[in-house]
Design a protein around this motif. Structure first.
Motif, PDB file in Angstrom:
ATOM      1  N   PRO A   1      -1.665  40.872 -13.953  1.00 34.05           N
ATOM      2  CA  PRO A   1      -0.698  39.454 -13.813  1.00 34.05           C
ATOM      3  C   PRO A   1       0.720  39.656 -13.728  1.00 34.05           C
ATOM      4  O   PRO A   1       1.311  40.514 -14.532  1.00 34.05           O
ATOM      5  N   THR A   2       1.397  38.696 -13.263  1.00 32.82           N
ATOM      6  CA  THR A   2       2.856  38.803 -13.102  1.00 32.82           C
ATOM      7  C   THR A   2       3.508  38.747 -14.344  1.00 32.82           C
ATOM      8  O   THR A   2       3.009  38.336 -15.534  1.00 32.82           O
ATOM      9  N   TYR A   3       4.555  39.383 -14.472  1.00 33.00           N
ATOM     10  CA  TYR A   3       5.490  39.344 -15.791  1.00 33.00           C
ATOM     11  C   TYR A   3       6.664  38.522 -15.539  1.00 33.00           C
ATOM     12  O   TYR A   3       7.206  38.445 -14.616  1.00 33.00           O
ATOM     13  N   PRO A   4       6.885  37.411 -16.651  1.00 29.70           N
ATOM     14  CA  PRO A   4       6.479  37.388 -18.176  1.00 29.70           C
ATOM     15  C   PRO A   4       5.229  36.270 -17.770  1.00 29.70           C
ATOM     16  O   PRO A   4       4.461  36.217 -18.812  1.00 29.70           O
ATOM     17  N   HIS A   5       5.496  35.124 -17.075  1.00 22.90           N
ATOM     18  CA  HIS A   5       4.449  33.915 -17.175  1.00 22.90           C
ATOM     19  C   HIS A   5       3.379  34.230 -16.899  1.00 22.90           C
ATOM     20  O   HIS A   5       2.509  33.591 -17.608  1.00 22.90           O
ATOM     21  N   GLY A   6       2.849  35.233 -15.932  1.00 23.60           N
ATOM     22  CA  GLY A   6       1.248  35.383 -15.852  1.00 23.60           C
ATOM     23  C   GLY A   6       0.747  36.072 -17.256  1.00 23.60           C
ATOM     24  O   GLY A   6      -0.328  35.546 -17.403  1.00 23.60           O
ATOM     25  N   ARG A   7       1.526  36.667 -17.625  1.00 23.25           N
ATOM     26  CA  ARG A   7       0.930  37.466 -18.934  1.00 23.25           C
ATOM     27  C   ARG A   7       0.798  36.136 -20.156  1.00 23.25           C
ATOM     28  O   ARG A   7       0.004  36.163 -20.879  1.00 23.25           O
ATOM     29  N   ILE A   8       1.886  35.560 -20.213  1.00 21.42           N
ATOM     30  CA  ILE A   8       1.606  34.307 -21.296  1.00 21.42           C
ATOM     31  C   ILE A   8       0.557  33.406 -21.245  1.00 21.42           C
ATOM     32  O   ILE A   8      -0.215  33.241 -21.932  1.00 21.42           O
ATOM     33  N   ILE A   9       0.158  33.356 -19.889  1.00 16.78           N
ATOM     34  CA  ILE A   9      -1.211  32.338 -19.436  1.00 16.78           C
ATOM     35  C   ILE A   9      -2.290  33.112 -20.147  1.00 16.78           C
ATOM     36  O   ILE A   9      -3.042  32.537 -20.874  1.00 16.78           O
ATOM     37  N   HIS A  10      -2.431  34.597 -19.936  1.00 11.99           N
ATOM     38  CA  HIS A  10      -3.678  35.010 -20.292  1.00 11.99           C
ATOM     39  C   HIS A  10      -3.505  35.452 -21.590  1.00 11.99           C
ATOM     40  O   HIS A  10      -4.658  35.281 -22.419  1.00 11.99           O
ATOM     41  N   ILE A  11      -2.428  35.497 -22.477  1.00  8.99           N
ATOM     42  CA  ILE A  11      -2.240  35.805 -23.878  1.00  8.99           C
ATOM     43  C   ILE A  11      -2.873  34.450 -24.559  1.00  8.99           C
ATOM     44  O   ILE A  11      -3.515  34.339 -25.279  1.00  8.99           O
ATOM     45  N   SER A  12      -2.332  33.370 -23.995  1.00  3.24           N
ATOM     46  CA  SER A  12      -2.754  32.084 -24.734  1.00  3.24           C
ATOM     47  C   SER A  12      -4.354  31.866 -24.338  1.00  3.24           C
ATOM     48  O   SER A  12      -4.678  31.322 -25.385  1.00  3.24           O
ATOM     49  N   LEU A  13      -4.852  32.198 -23.387  1.00  2.00           N
ATOM     50  CA  LEU A  13      -6.095  32.010 -22.959  1.00  2.00           C
ATOM     51  C   LEU A  13      -7.148  32.815 -24.147  1.00  2.00           C
ATOM     52  O   LEU A  13      -7.989  32.468 -24.455  1.00  2.00           O
ATOM     53  N   GLY A  14      -6.373  34.013 -24.113  1.00  2.00           N
ATOM     54  CA  GLY A  14      -6.843  34.963 -25.172  1.00  2.00           C
ATOM     55  C   GLY A  14      -6.754  34.379 -26.800  1.00  2.00           C
ATOM     56  O   GLY A  14      -8.017  34.514 -27.354  1.00  2.00           O
ATOM     57  N   VAL A  15      -5.821  33.767 -26.939  1.00  2.10           N
ATOM     58  CA  VAL A  15      -5.861  32.924 -28.372  1.00  2.10           C
ATOM     59  C   VAL A  15      -6.991  31.918 -28.424  1.00  2.10           C
ATOM     60  O   VAL A  15      -7.809  32.043 -29.384  1.00  2.10           O
ATOM     61  N   ILE A  16      -7.386  31.175 -27.291  1.00  4.03           N
ATOM     62  CA  ILE A  16      -8.097  30.215 -27.422  1.00  4.03           C
ATOM     63  C   ILE A  16      -9.583  30.841 -27.594  1.00  4.03           C
ATOM     64  O   ILE A  16     -10.560  30.520 -28.394  1.00  4.03           O
ATOM     65  N   ALA A  17      -9.780  31.969 -26.813  1.00  4.69           N
ATOM     66  CA  ALA A  17     -11.126  32.658 -26.808  1.00  4.69           C
ATOM     67  C   ALA A  17     -11.352  33.238 -28.191  1.00  4.69           C
ATOM     68  O   ALA A  17     -12.648  32.954 -28.785  1.00  4.69           O
ATOM     69  N   ALA A  18     -10.357  33.892 -28.727  1.00  6.58           N
ATOM     70  CA  ALA A  18     -10.497  34.497 -30.062  1.00  6.58           C
ATOM     71  C   ALA A  18     -10.873  33.303 -30.917  1.00  6.58           C
ATOM     72  O   ALA A  18     -11.739  33.692 -31.738  1.00  6.58           O
ATOM     73  N   ALA A  19     -10.322  32.195 -30.862  1.00 10.79           N
ATOM     74  CA  ALA A  19     -10.433  31.303 -31.972  1.00 10.79           C
ATOM     75  C   ALA A  19     -11.828  30.733 -31.966  1.00 10.79           C
ATOM     76  O   ALA A  19     -12.616  30.459 -32.859  1.00 10.79           O
ATOM     77  N   LEU A  20     -12.280  30.678 -30.693  1.00 10.66           N
ATOM     78  CA  LEU A  20     -13.742  30.190 -30.310  1.00 10.66           C
ATOM     79  C   LEU A  20     -14.781  31.020 -30.953  1.00 10.66           C
ATOM     80  O   LEU A  20     -15.566  30.495 -31.551  1.00 10.66           O
ATOM     81  N   GLY A  21     -14.521  32.285 -30.769  1.00 11.36           N
ATOM     82  CA  GLY A  21     -15.483  33.302 -31.050  1.00 11.36           C
ATOM     83  C   GLY A  21     -15.589  33.366 -32.561  1.00 11.36           C
ATOM     84  O   GLY A  21     -16.556  33.436 -33.297  1.00 11.36           O
ATOM     85  N   ALA A  22     -14.196  33.251 -33.450  1.00  9.78           N
ATOM     86  CA  ALA A  22     -14.068  33.559 -34.639  1.00  9.78           C
ATOM     87  C   ALA A  22     -14.762  32.086 -35.306  1.00  9.78           C
ATOM     88  O   ALA A  22     -15.387  32.333 -36.554  1.00  9.78           O
ATOM     89  N   VAL A  23     -14.447  31.069 -34.797  1.00  8.23           N
ATOM     90  CA  VAL A  23     -14.846  29.655 -35.794  1.00  8.23           C
ATOM     91  C   VAL A  23     -16.724  29.601 -35.642  1.00  8.23           C
ATOM     92  O   VAL A  23     -16.876  28.827 -36.287  1.00  8.23           O
ATOM     93  N   ALA A  24     -17.117  30.176 -34.384  1.00  7.57           N
ATOM     94  CA  ALA A  24     -18.528  30.035 -34.144  1.00  7.57           C
ATOM     95  C   ALA A  24     -19.320  30.470 -35.411  1.00  7.57           C
ATOM     96  O   ALA A  24     -20.270  29.927 -35.827  1.00  7.57           O
ATOM     97  N   VAL A  25     -18.791  31.504 -36.149  1.00  9.05           N
ATOM     98  CA  VAL A  25     -19.346  31.895 -37.478  1.00  9.05           C
ATOM     99  C   VAL A  25     -19.732  31.055 -38.488  1.00  9.05           C
ATOM    100  O   VAL A  25     -20.813  30.892 -38.985  1.00  9.05           O
ATOM    101  N   PRO A  26     -18.402  30.571 -38.966  1.00  9.47           N
ATOM    102  CA  PRO A  26     -18.651  29.472 -39.898  1.00  9.47           C
ATOM    103  C   PRO A  26     -19.561  28.406 -39.753  1.00  9.47           C
ATOM    104  O   PRO A  26     -20.138  27.793 -40.532  1.00  9.47           O
ATOM    105  N   ALA A  27     -19.511  27.881 -38.464  1.00 11.33           N
ATOM    106  CA  ALA A  27     -20.149  27.075 -37.894  1.00 11.33           C
ATOM    107  C   ALA A  27     -21.599  27.206 -38.076  1.00 11.33           C
ATOM    108  O   ALA A  27     -22.458  26.481 -38.490  1.00 11.33           O
ATOM    109  N   LEU A  28     -21.944  28.413 -37.836  1.00 10.46           N
ATOM    110  CA  LEU A  28     -23.371  28.708 -37.911  1.00 10.46           C
ATOM    111  C   LEU A  28     -23.529  28.951 -39.396  1.00 10.46           C
ATOM    112  O   LEU A  28     -25.043  28.240 -39.791  1.00 10.46           O
ATOM    113  N   PHE A  29     -22.964  29.292 -40.111  1.00  8.98           N
ATOM    114  CA  PHE A  29     -23.232  29.508 -41.621  1.00  8.98           C
ATOM    115  C   PHE A  29     -23.497  28.084 -42.392  1.00  8.98           C
ATOM    116  O   PHE A  29     -24.031  27.938 -43.287  1.00  8.98           O
TER     117      PHE A  29
END
Lengths: 59, 302
Positions: free
Chosen positions: B37-65
């Protein structure tokens, strides 16, 4: 698919058909015309090895 | 400190999940010679999406519990979201590709787009496992799970390259009148003397020899060939301009034995480097063919 855009030849009787034909008297003149046409038409020059160049636009 | 970590199990789990998820995304996000990805903005987009993905994965567990099973359907939303990422990458790259002197080709683009989608799922996986272990056991299990997932992610990151399926050697470019050959493989007919001289001076040839039928089938894929040309032109530079159709880099197959000849006019004429680059070109997932895996061929071999 390539398309013949123009023909540059020293032997007029050998060619015919739809594409514009440019007749040259000698090899040097033929080279020069073909060079110009290559730049103008954005088409590659191919040598048919019989005193005729064709300009082909690829794809 | 330890008491706090045990008391706030869910918070710690989610935090660990997000941190590991994000860390794995950053680990997988590399801007290399392709500048994508292009630097810097292409990277910013993907890091932001990474935060969303990580949050989704992490929150799924307490939801299950909490027996909040409907919350899991949220993950389908995530899948939709990342399919959109893939589409976005594909669209952008296709548009950009139109204005490249040497194009990537659709197979390469599809490969890149697929990688972006796939990596987001890997982020979800990392976040999910670290959060799961942190919440169901204790925080340091989460830490361990996160590290193990990251190792798995690292292993999954790298694909294979041409060197796994074929050998390459640099060979001189030969000209026989208007005919242009790389080694003994016919490439094209170059009419103009000017271009012939230029090719004699700057032309570079590489022949790729596949080891087996699988390699043959993969190398014959037009997308894979375009990827090789693209990588070579990006790294060595390309001696050409718009409106110079005779100077186009080309890859032609010797149909008898499946060898692939590469012809290129680089800015930097360096035969050994060209060979090295060719060997490192990634094998595109969509170009891989495995004829030897077919039942008919296996019976014959055994």
């Amino acid at each position: 698919m390539g398309e013949i855009k123009a023909v540059v030849t020293m032997h007029k009787q050998q060619v015919g058909g739809g594409a514009p034909i440019f007749v040259a008297d000698n090899v040097k003149q033929m080279e020069e015309t073909a060079f110009l046409l290559e730049k103008l038409l954005d088409a590659a020059v191919h040598d048919l090895k019989n005193g005729t160049f064709i300009l082909v636009k690829h794809k | 400190m330890t008491a706090f970590l045990i008391e706030n199990k869910y918070t710690v789990g989610i935090m660990l999940g997000v941190i590991f998820g994000l860390a794995s995304r950053i680990l997988m996000l590399r801007t290399d010679y392709r500048q994508y990805p292009t630097y810097p903005h292409g990277r910013i987009i993907h890091i932001s999406l990474g935060v969303i993905a990580a949050a989704l994965g992490a929150v799924a567990v307490p939801a299950l519990f909490n027996k909040d099973y409907t919350a899991i359907t949220f993950l389908t939303l995530a899948a939709q979201q990342f399919r959109d990422v893939r589409k976005m990458e594909r669209d952008t790259l296709t548009k950009i590709d139109e204005l490249e002197l040497v194009q990537r080709g659709t197979t390469y683009i599809e490969g890149i787009a697929m990688v972006f989608e796939g990596r987001n799922y890997l982020v979800i996986m990392t976040a999910f496992f670290s959060s799961l272990f942190a919440i169901s056991f204790t925080w340091y299990y989460g830490l361990a799970a996160g590290i193990v997932s990251m190792i798995i992610v690292l292993a999954l990151r790298s694909g294979k390259s041409i060197s796994h399926i074929a050998s390459a050697e640099s060979v001189p470019v030969k000209q026989d009148g208007p005919d242009l050959l790389v080694g003994d493989i016919y490439i094209m007919n170059v009419g103009l003397k000017v271009n012939q001289e230029l090719i004699a001076e700057r032309g570079l040839g590489v022949i790729i020899k596949p080891y087996n039928p699988n390699g043959k089938a993969t190398l014959s894929n037009l997308g894979q060939r375009q990827a090789i040309l693209y990588d070579l032109s990006t790294i060595l530079g390309v001696y050409r301009d718009d409106g110079e159709p005779a100077l186009i880099p080309m890859a032609k197959l010797d149909m008898r034995d499946g060898r692939l000849a590469i012809f290129l006019l680089p800015q930097e004429k360096n035969a050994s480097k060209a060979r090295e680059i060719v060997l490192r070109v990634p094998i595109l997932e969509s170009a891989v063919r495995m004829p030897t895996e077919a039942k008919v061929n296996q019976q014959e071999g055994s």
